[in-house]
Design an enzyme around this catalytic site. Structure first.
Site: not given
Ligand code: M6R
Length: 591
Positions: A2, A27, A75, A99-100, A467, A471, A490, A586
């Protein structure tokens, strides 16, 4: 998650509002809307889909004359993404964007329905709007101040009242800033939306109510006017734009050497500035998503190098779980945005238990930055692509420095000075890797049609696999999983079939033979092996990329960018919306 913008000034608000929403697109959102008003009318236009769809609609409408408006990207949380649920919502004389999440919306709605209020949408926002409207009898500050006493949950509201030519806003546990312009003032979820217009802004604390006219900004707490400091942002217009890059994600990956240098420079010439955590007996690293995976690398380093007991936990679990704090414990919160709802809750839980907290944060104005007992700022600058890249890399670098300092303080690091020297060359080593980006573009081409991919490694290599896998899946929508290499046998090995890409990360001398054996196991089941290593002697199966061999502290910093680039180029090959992957936001400001 949002986005809110609001304008009051001398111009028609349309341009600012649409432009601001575009800047907040990153966002994450699935619908959007604007409300503009003058002393006679209020006009609301909403759309599902992209901001460009809203823009088309706005351009095709006969807009009223106006100098005041609010706008929103939604969102969806309560109710599907359709125009009825999209914001702004209007009840009686009150129109708002939110937002919230209002946690007691159901109870409040039942009460209001009994009182005869008719609701059109399924949203908690419309309930909040009705609550404020119920309290409104001509005094906006009073209505908002009273209404927020009955609302539970998180909110940033931009509010218009039918009979007021002013803009109102309030926030709690959701971000909102006030932009100070010349002859115009603004509200926005973050600075990116207003930087084109002003670099002056005010931060609002929880439940401070703000009233904006074109010339004046007044802030109230519990109905009493208070003074607020005006701050200047260091963000530039270039930061908010893609420059010559097709996507923010690639721009931000390519910025890694610069931001790494900026972050390291603060400490490597004067490690007294680095926090010393060597006196703690136990560390809990708590975060979400990539930030958690950065923490997993931190855990490996803190245990291996500084001999400190350490656990990692995702914040959404940590906040609700029984935690036994029976030793001198430090909770390290990791968050790019500093606004992730679960990470904030985990931090507050630690504070309630009297536990020390240290935050590794990018956004200096964020809630976590403001509330944590100690904070280490990474210097990533604004990160716009939803997928984190440069901020993640700096979180890892921060753990490298924390572990190095702790190991040194405990007399456990004989090569302290050499390692600090190595840190100085790190940005150059990194540049060398990024110069090979076409190599990873080639990998993206090869795997673009893969249905599944696997990432395997042991110890710290496994943390990087997590990671790499995240990605790939978040931007290219390829299903992928990360496994400790020894775990495949396993169960998961049954999924390995001809041509499945398996990424093997091998940097740890002590156990590299073990991982190599696991690689051979999957290769004999016709997997296609992509190895990323620091050891030229490792066998090349299908693809091998070798980075400079560094100390254990800094090695991950060279391994991660190839994984980020592979995710990026795979998504590029698939023609996807890389900077705004579907369903993602985001900063995850709700549970
Ligand atoms: O803003 P933050 O670092 O707390 O966000 C944490 C996760 O939401 C963030 O790293 C998310 O996993 C990303 N989409 C990864 O690319």
């Amino acid at each position: 998650m949002c986005g809110i913008v609001g304008y009051v000034g001398e111009q028609h608000p349309k341009e600012f509002l649409i432009d601001g929403l575009k800047k907040l697109e990153y966002r994450g959102y699935d619908s959007s809307g604007i409300a503009i008003k003058n002393s006679d009318n209020i006009q609301i236009i909403k759309s599902t889909g992209k901001i460009s769809d809203l823009e088309d609609k706005v351009n095709n409408e006969n807009l009223i004359n106006s100098k005041l408006g609010i706008a929103h990207t939604r969102w969806a949380t309560h109710g599907e993404a359709n125009e009825t649920n999209a914001h702004p919502h209007k009840v009686g004389r009150t129109t708002l964007v939110h937002n919230g999440i209002i946690e007691n919306a159901t109870d409040l709605k039942n009460k209001l329905v009994n009182e005869g209020v008719v609701f059109r949408s399924e949203t908690d926002t419309e309930v909040a709007c009705a609550v404020i409207n119920n309290y409104y009898n001509g005094d906006p500050i009073k209505a908002i101040t009273e209404a927020i006493k009955t609302l539970k949950g998180s909110y940033a509201f931009g509010i218009l009242f039918e009979d007021q030519d002013k803009l109102y806003a309030v926030r709690k546990d959701s971000p909102l800033i006030v932009g100070i312009g010349e002859g115009e003032n603004y509200i926005a979820s973050d600075i990116a939306a207003i930087i084109k217009y002003t670099d002056k802004y005010m931060l609002l604390e929880d439940d401070e109510v703000v009233e904006l006219t074109k010339d004046e900004v007044k802030v109230y707490k519990d109905g009493v006017k208070i003074d607020k400091e005006v701050q200047t942002s260091t963000m530039t217009i270039e930061d908010a734009n893609k420059g010559n890059y097709k996507h923010f994600m690639l721009k931000e990956i390519m910025e890694e050497p610069i931001v790494l240098q900026r972050t390291l420079n603060k400490y490597i010439n004067d490690m007294d500035k680095m926090v010393d955590i060597s006196s703690y007996e136990e560390i809990h690293i708590v975060a979400c998503g990539s930030a958690l995976y950065a923490g997993m690398i931190g855990k490996c380093l803190l245990e291996e190098k500084a001999n400190i007991k350490c656990m990692t936990e995702c914040a959404s679990e940590y906040r609700y779980k029984k935690i036994i704090y029976d030793r001198k414990t430090l909770v390290i919160l990791v968050s790019q945005s500093g606004e992730t709802a679960d990470t904030i809750a985990a931090m507050r839980k630690a504070h309630e238990e009297g536990i020390d907290t240290l935050a590794i944060v990018n956004v200096k104005t964020s809630t976590i930055a403001r509330e944590a007992k100690q904070t280490l700022f990474i210097e990533a600058g604004p990160e716009i692509a939803v997928a984190t890249t440069k901020a993640y890399l700096l979180q890892v670098a921060m753990f490298s420095l924390i572990a190095l300092k702790a190991a040194h303080s405990k007399g456990l690091e004989d090569n302290y000075n050499e390692i600090l020297k190595e840190a100085k060359s790190l940005p150059d080593y990194l540049r060398k890797v990024l110069n090979d980006k076409d190599t990873f573009a080639g990998v993206g081409k090869e795997i673009k049609d893969a249905r599944d991919a696997f990432y395997i490694g042991r110890g710290v290599d496994y943390a990087m696999c997590e990671e790499g896998s995240l990605k790939l899946k978040e931007v290219s929508y390829t299903h992928s999983d990360a496994y400790q290499a020894g775990e495949l046998k396993h169960g998961t090995i049954s999924l390995i079939e001809e041509g499945v890409p398996v990424f093997a990360i091998i940097t740890n001398d002590k156990i590299k033979d073990k991982t190599e054996s696991n690689v051979i196991e999957v290769e004999s089941r016709q997997a296609r092996i992509y190895t990323i290593t620091n050891d030229p002697s490792i066998m090349n199966h299908h693809f091998k990329y070798v980075v400079e061999k560094l100390s254990d502290y800094f090695q991950p910093i060279l391994i991660v960018p190839p994984l980020q680039l592979i995710g990026y180029y795979t998504a590029l090959e698939r023609g996807l919306d890389i900077d705004k992957p579907r369903n993602l936001a985001k900063s995850v400001t709700v549970e």
